[in-house]
Structure formats: structure tokens, C-alpha cells
Write an enzyme that holds these catalytic residues in place. Structure first.
Site, PDB file in Angstrom:
ATOM      1  N   HIS A 151      -3.367   4.330   4.904  1.00 57.97           N
ATOM      2  CA  HIS A 151      -4.596   3.514   4.935  1.00 57.97           C
ATOM      3  C   HIS A 151      -5.756   4.253   4.258  1.00 57.97           C
ATOM      4  O   HIS A 151      -6.446   3.732   3.394  1.00 57.97           O
ATOM      5  CB  HIS A 151      -4.935   3.161   6.381  1.00 57.97           C
ATOM      6  CG  HIS A 151      -6.297   2.582   6.558  1.00 57.97           C
ATOM      7  ND1 HIS A 151      -6.695   1.403   5.968  1.00 57.97           N
ATOM      8  CD2 HIS A 151      -7.374   3.022   7.275  1.00 57.97           C
ATOM      9  CE1 HIS A 151      -7.956   1.145   6.310  1.00 57.97           C
ATOM     10  NE2 HIS A 151      -8.385   2.108   7.096  1.00 57.97           N
TER      11      HIS A 151
ATOM     12  N   TYR B 149       4.234   4.553  11.399  1.00 57.52           N
ATOM     13  CA  TYR B 149       4.467   3.107  11.534  1.00 57.52           C
ATOM     14  C   TYR B 149       5.333   2.493  10.435  1.00 57.52           C
ATOM     15  O   TYR B 149       5.527   1.294  10.406  1.00 57.52           O
ATOM     16  CB  TYR B 149       3.127   2.344  11.640  1.00 57.52           C
ATOM     17  CG  TYR B 149       2.123   2.630  10.527  1.00 57.52           C
ATOM     18  CD1 TYR B 149       2.191   1.952   9.319  1.00 57.52           C
ATOM     19  CD2 TYR B 149       1.109   3.565  10.713  1.00 57.52           C
ATOM     20  CE1 TYR B 149       1.277   2.199   8.311  1.00 57.52           C
ATOM     21  CE2 TYR B 149       0.183   3.820   9.706  1.00 57.52           C
ATOM     22  CZ  TYR B 149       0.265   3.133   8.510  1.00 57.52           C
ATOM     23  OH  TYR B 149      -0.637   3.368   7.521  1.00 57.52           O
TER      24      TYR B 149
ATOM     25  N   ARG C 234       0.860  -1.179   0.000  1.00 58.32           N
ATOM     26  CA  ARG C 234       0.000   0.000   0.000  1.00 58.32           C
ATOM     27  C   ARG C 234       0.895   1.228   0.000  1.00 58.32           C
ATOM     28  O   ARG C 234       1.509   1.554   1.018  1.00 58.32           O
ATOM     29  CB  ARG C 234      -0.881  -0.032   1.245  1.00 58.32           C
ATOM     30  CG  ARG C 234      -2.032   0.941   1.219  1.00 58.32           C
ATOM     31  CD  ARG C 234      -2.730   0.955   2.563  1.00 58.32           C
ATOM     32  NE  ARG C 234      -1.918   1.646   3.550  1.00 58.32           N
ATOM     33  CZ  ARG C 234      -1.877   1.356   4.845  1.00 58.32           C
ATOM     34  NH1 ARG C 234      -2.589   0.368   5.308  1.00 58.32           N
ATOM     35  NH2 ARG C 234      -1.116   2.044   5.674  1.00 58.32           N
TER      36      ARG C 234
END
Lengths: 388, 334
Positions: free
Chosen positions: A275, A284, A271
Site C-alpha cells: 500500500h 495479506y 498493486r
């Protein structure tokens, strides 16, 4: 004589005959993700298919960037981008026949669009204009599913029902790596295998469930390995290699259509964006990891293959980009129009026949709307949240 | 004209007959769940269906309630009419995400394009000596979910009529089967044409003038018994059997309470956050000027369902109902 007293003479009885029901070896995925682009196998792929995949990838990338831009303009409530994952989205749409069904998750708007759904209709959920902007039966696309993995049993049930009716229909269900931890994932795969339902599960392993990386999600050797426990084949594929994803999914769909039952496919991808537009991915993961994956971009991989083999020139690249721009301009223009919503629709589709209780509430809202529309009303229509 | 003698039949038999008739009338009706095939269900409600209609139409599924309901959703999306069995009330909880996030709202989220005609049979309630997780009254959870119909029969005839109506409904119906009434018998002739009861209508089971007992499912016979016992005290109690919790028949209930001026709501499930609170509020809103006393509730205690050896203390019985009726002789200031 008790068993204890017999002990000296004890001979264990042989256990009742048992053997595994299936040899697990043929169900196991390959050690490494299947690849086609850049290998000798690429020469076997129909050049028209490669060119079509390319056009759709370029269009899909533009769709993702346009939709993300629309969130910044307040035209979309939220957008979970599939940038970097376009090969999975596009291949999922292209392997299906018209009569087949697609079961997308909230990140799979692009698969629905690549299947032919109007981009504006595909975005109604994310825009906040009702939940599903299309008739699922008309397009054979289930509503974009927000709860994780709950659409997978639907795909199994639909595929099973189609087979019971004697219809030659396959269901393809999309889920992310996080979704494989949900109970519905397990129950769907188990039902599918027991019923030998014509369904294909595609896990897009994009590395993160919001912020949680795969190594905190599962201890399985790969997500494709999970298939073996259910008695179905698992396949592992490079999710950024459009030709490979198309090939593996085509095999699985063919297998399902021929009565061979379900397949679990894990596409290893990444990705590139956060998100959703509301997420901060820098908390993260590091830039270097993202850059590594950017270098393995699905569009670049396919463009290289096509260019090296003389199947695509600068003119072709330009044509694909222009087609994508046209789509984006059209999407922008139509998304910039304010949708017209009828508040009375709140009650229209709760039940086939509204309950007496809903009829009362419907009358209440109608009266409120009439009061708002009344030009001489003391409350006036200019104030939204007027007090009583 | 020959008179046909009415044979006693059980509620379980009427439910079986309803399933069989529905399957015979419509090939899209499919029965599915754990143990419904070869065994005929743990309560034998699906007895003989697999043999008569084949395992494709009466299917033993893997043991997984979310999977049972989730696959039924997909089957309904393809045009079938699944009837799923949840076996026991508390076994249905794993399926709640499917129920709430998909079953209840598929019609709504697709703006009418994709209705889900499916029936979810849930044997519910206590009084059968079941061990933990076999006696819950979960109706409040279902009632709180828009998009679901919630019905529960109390008589053999209603069991048939309401189940046929539920299966014929184009919307999902949670069909709550009072376990302890499975073997209750009524005079019901299965050979006669049966009436299909429209969903959403309450019925006055026993007319009376002094007060109304508003109840449903397993508590209906208890209320009828209480009404008989109350005659000795000079009370003539009306008993209203709701039959349908969603939609709610405000009209029948309010008409009864306006006649009697007093009301007690009786159910097994806990009182706090339970159906009785909603019902009492609706009655108060509609009948305030007719009420001679506050609307009272006789419910199960607000406890996890107790072990079988103690359940008789938990379940609303005749005495507790009569105590409430006595409290209806209410005077302001009391």
C-alpha cells in the site's frame, strides 16, 4: 361497508402506469475487461500514440522506483507506489486537453507528473513540505486527495460549473476500489448523472484497500456495474493495457464533452508494491498472486506489441530508458536538497485576512523565532526542544 | 427630505433579500440545496430565486448534504460563489467531512492559490417545537475548525448585512440562522440601501453598568428581555451580541467587561466543550483584574437536544439568566 365486507367483490385496481426510466442494458459494462494490445484492434491505434504511451510508462515506472528509493533515504515521508498501475495513470493524463481538470487521489502522483507537473512539486505533500506544491488552477490538477473519494464531488461540481459557464471542459476523477465504498463516491456519481455533468470517473481496481481484498469490499458483479444504478454507462477495461485504457477513457471524455454526461470506468489492475512503503503486503497476499500479475505487466504488454509490429527496436527501448534515467537523476538531485520552509507561512493562508487571534499567535511565533536567532541568547540556537 | 416609514420585516425576508441582491450583483453567486428551488426552501428563505434567476442559479439538488457541499467545493474551484443551504442543523452532519477536510483548508493547503468563497447557510437552534434532529446548536463544531468563519445574526438588519458580507467573503463562512428568529420582526425598510456588516465585530445591543451578558443568535432577545427584567432588581445589564464567533471580537467584549466588572455568557448549546467555555476563558485572560466575580455561563444542559415538550426546561430563559446575575454578587470564600 368495510373493505373486509367487500372482500368477495374485491378486484385489485391496476397500478398507475410505471416503467423504468432508462433501459439498463446499454449502460451495462461488457462481461470482460476491454483489451486492445495483442488483439486485432491494436492495429487501428495510432503508432505515435502507442510509442508515446510506452515512453511515459517507462518513465512512470522509473518515477515509482525512484520515489520509493527516496522514502528509504528519508527524503519522502511516505510513498504510495503505483507500480503496475502506470497504464491507468498515464492514460488518465494523456486523454485530457489542457483546459480539462484532473482530480487525483494520494496514489496518483504519477498521473499529475504525466500531465506535465514538475515531479518535485507533485511530491510536496508526500515529502512533508506543505500540502499542495502547485497552483491547482495553473495546471488544472486538484490537490492530491487523501480522504477517500471526497475529491469526486469536487470534480462533479467543477465540471458542472464549467458547463454552466459555457466552457468546453471535462473533469476526470481518479479513485481506488476501496473508495467506491465511501458515501462520497455514491453522492458524486448520483449528482453527476442527475446534472449530466461532463465528468469521467476512473476506478483503479488494484485488488486491495490497504489489506482488504475486493471480495470483502463489494458484492457487486464488478465496480463498473455500479454505474447502472445511477443511470450512467459503466465500462470495464484491462487496466494494464495502456491502449485499452486510453481508448475507453477517450470515448468517455468525448461523450462527456459532447454533452452525453458522465461515465464510470473500472480499470482492472494490480498493486504490485505494498500500500505504501510502511505496509507489509506479505501479511495479506501470497507471492504467487503477485507473480501472476507481474507476468501481465503494462510495460511488457506494450513493448511486446510495439516490437512485434516493428514500431520499436532495441534503440527505441534504450532511448526510453535513458529519458527515464535523466528524469530520475534530476528528481534525486532536487529532492536531496533540503527544502527551505518559512515558519511564518503557518499563518499566511488560513484566511484571506488573518483573524485578530491568528495575528496574536503570529506575533508569538515571530518572537520565538527571534529569540532562537539571537546569538547571545542563553537558550542558544543549538537545542531544538529547549525547556523553559 | 422625505422620511420613509420603516416597515416591519422578518429575518427570513431580509435573508431572501440578501440572497436576491447578491445574485443580482454578481452572476457567479449560485444558491443550491435540497428544496431551495421550486418550494423556496422549507423556511421560504430562497422563495422566488429560482423563478427570478433560473434553476441553474438556484438549484434543487439531490438529497445529500455531503454531495451538496462537495459539488459546491468544485463549483467554487471553478470560480463560482456557491451559497448552500443545509436545511436543518443536524442535517449538516453528513457534510462535515467535506467541511473539515476540504472547505476549511483548501486555501491553506494550496498556500493561498485556491481560496473557496462559499457560504453555508445552516438554520440552527431550538425553540420551534421541532422533533429530534431539528434543533441542534452545532456552533462549537464549526468554531473548532480553523479556516471557517462562523457568524450568526440576531436582528433583521444584521441578517441582511452579515449574509451579504458572507457571500462577498473570499473565505468559507458558516452562516448560522437562528430558526426561532426567522419570523421575528424589526423595523427594517427593505427599500432603503442596506448596510453590509463586516464579519468579526460584536455590538453592544444594550448599554449597562452592572454586568455584561455576552451572547449571540437566538439568545440575544432572551438576554435583552432579562436585562429589562433585571432593572427591577437594581441591575443595569449590558448586552453584547457577538454576531461573529470566528473571528472573535475580543476588543468589544473585553472593553465591556472592564466597564462592568462582571460577565455571564449565554447560549443554547451545551456548556461542556461549548462556546461559553472559550469565551469565559478569553474574558478571564483579558479582564482578570477588572473582574468582581467569576465569569459565569448560562447554557443548554449537556444533553442531546430534548423533545419539544421539554425544550423549555433546556433552553436558557430569563429566569436562569437572572439567577446567574444574582450569583455575580460573589464574595471570595463563597
Amino acid at each position: 361497508m368495510t373493505v373486509m365486507e367487500q372482500r368477495g367483490a374485491y378486484r385489485p385496481t391496476p397500478p398507475p402506469a410505471w416503467q423504468p426510466r432508462t433501459d439498463p442494458a446499454p449502460l451495462l459494462p461488457d462481461a470482460l475487461p476491454h483489451r486492445v494490445l495483442g488483439t486485432e484492434a491494436a492495429a487501428q491505434v495510432d503508432p505515435d500514440l502507442l510509442r508515446r504511451l510506452y515512453t511515459e510508462l517507462v518513465r512512470g515506472r522509473r518515477y515509482n522506483t525512484q520515489a520509493t528509493a527516496l522514502t528509504k533515504q528519508g527524503r519522502l515521508a511516505v510513498y504510495p507506489s503505483s507500480t503496475g498501475q502506470e497504464a491507468c495513470e498515464v492514460a488518465a493524463a494523456l486523454v485530457l486537453e489542457e483546459r480539462d481538470w484532473l482530480f487525483p487521489s494520494y496514489r496518483d502522483t504519477l498521473a499529475a507528473v504525466a500531465r506535465g507537473l514538475d515531479p518535485v512539486q507533485a511530491l510536496t505533500l508526500l515529502r512533508g513540505d506543505w500540502h499542495t506544491g502547485y497552483d491547482p488552477r495553473e495546471h488544472r490538477i486538484a490537490p492530491l486527495c487523501t480522504p477517500l473519494a471526497t475529491q469526486l464531488p469536487h470534480a462533479v461540481g467543477l465540471a458542472h460549473a464549467a458547463r454552466l459557464k459555457g466552457d468546453d471542459v471535462v473533469a476526470l476523477a481518479l479513485v481506488g476500489d476501496g473508495g467506491t465504498s465511501e458515501g462520497d463516491f455514491h453522492e458524486a456519481l448520483n449528482f453527476a448523472a442527475v446534472w449530466q455533468a461532463p465528468v469521467v470517473f476512473l476506478v483503479q481496481n488494484n485488488g486491495f484497500a490497504i489489506s482488504v481484498p475486493l471480495d470483502k469490499q463489494t458484492a457487486a458483479p464488478s465496480l463498473a456495474h455500479k454505474a447502472v444504478g445511477y443511470g450512467m454507462p459503466g465500462r470495464l477495461v484491462d487496466g494494464n493495457d495502456a491502449a485499452a485504457v486510453h481508448e475507453v477513457l477517450s470515448d468517455a471524455v468525448r461523450h462527456a464533452r459532447a454533452g452525453g454526461g458522465p461515465t464510470l470506468v473500472e480499470a482492472v489492475t494490480y498493486r504490485i508494491e505494498a500500500h505504501t512503503n510502511a505496509d507489509d503486503a506479505t501479511r495479506y497476499r501470497g507471492d504467487s498472486e503477485v507473480e501472476t500479475w507481474r507476468a501481465h505487466d503494462p510495460i511488457v504488454l506494450l513493448e511486446q506489441e510495439l516490437t512485434e509490429r516493428g514500431l520499436l527496436d532495441e534503440e527505441g527501448i534504450q532511448a526510453a530508458r535513458e529519458a527515464a534515467e535523466t528524469m530520475a537523476a534530476d528528481l534525486r538531485a532536487r529532492m536531496n536538497q533540503d527544502p527551505v520552509l518559512d515558519p511564518m507561512d503557518l499563518f499566511a493562508h488560513v484566511y484571506a485576512e488573518p483573524t485578530p487571534q491568528l495575528r496574536e499567535q503570529e506575533a508569538q511565533l515571530r518572537a520565538e523565532l527571534a529569540a532562537e536567532a539571537e546569538p547571545d541568547s542563553a537558550a542558544g540556537s543549538e537545542s531544538e526542544g529547549r525547556g523553559r | 427630505m422625505t422620511t420613509v416609514a420603516l416597515k416591519p420585516a422578518t429575518m427570513a425576508q431580509a435573508l431572501t433579500r440578501a440572497l436576491r441582491d447578491a445574485m443580482a450583483a454578481d452572476p457567479s453567486v449560485h444558491v443550491m440545496g435540497e428544496d431551495v428551488g421550486t418550494l423556496g426552501g422549507v423556511f421560504r428563505v430562497t422563495d422566488g430565486l429560482a423563478k427570478e434567476f433560473g434553476e441553474d442559479r438556484c438549484t434543487d439538488t439531490p438529497l445529500a448534504e455531503a454531495g451538496i457541499l462537495g459539488t459546491a467545493v468544485g463549483m467554487a474551484m471553478y470560480g463560482l460563489r456557491p451559497v448552500v443551504e443545509m436545511q436543518f442543523d443536524a442535517f449538516a452532519y453528513p457534510a462535515f467531512e467535506q467541511l473539515i477536510s476540504h472547505v476549511a483548508r483548501m486555501r491553506n493547503r494550496t498556500r493561498g492559490a485556491m481560496p473557496l468563497p462559499l457560504t453555508i447557510r445552516v438554520p440552527y437552534g431550538g425553540g420551534i417545537g421541532g422533533v429530534e434532529h431539528h434543533s441542534d446548536s452545532s456552533e462549537a463544531y464549526y468554531m473548532a475548525t480553523p479556516g471557517l468563519h462562523v457568524v450568526t445574526p440576531a436582528t433583521v438588519a444584521d441578517a441582511y448585512g452579515l449574509l451579504r458580507a458572507s457571500i462577498a467573503s473570499d473565505d468559507p463562512v458558516v452562516f448560522l440562522e437562528p430558526k426561532r428568529l426567522y419570523w421575528s420582526k424589526d423595523s427594517w425598510n427593505p427599500d432603503e440601501p442596506q448596510s453590509v456588516e463586516p464579519i468579526g465585530r460584536a455590538v453592544v445591543r444594550r448599554p449597562g453598568r452592572s454586568a455584561t451578558l455576552i451572547t449571540y443568535g437566538p439568545s440575544v432577545p432572551v438576554c435583552l428581555e432579562a436585562a429589562e427584567a433585571a432593572r427591577a432588581e437594581g441591575w443595569d445589564l449590558e448586552v453584547v451580541d457577538l454576531r461573529s464567533l470566528v473571528p472573535f471580537d475580543d476588543e468589544t467584549v473585553a472593553a465591556s467587561v472592564r466597564r462592568t466588572g462582571r460577565a455571564v455568557v449565554v447560549h443554547e448549546s451545551g456548556g461542556y466543550g461549548g462556546p461559553g467555555g472559550e469565551i469565559a476563558a478569553r474574558v478571564s485572560e483579558r479582564c482578570f483584574h477588572h473582574l468582581e466575580a467569576p465569569v459565569l455561563r448560562v447554557a443548554g444542559f449537556d444533553i442531546p437536544y430534548p423533545p419539544p415538550m421539554l425544550e423549555r426546561h433546556h433552553l436558557p430563559g430569563v429566569d436562569r439568566i437572572l439567577d446567574a446575575v444574582a450569583r455575580l454578587q460573589w464574595e471570595a470564600g463563597n
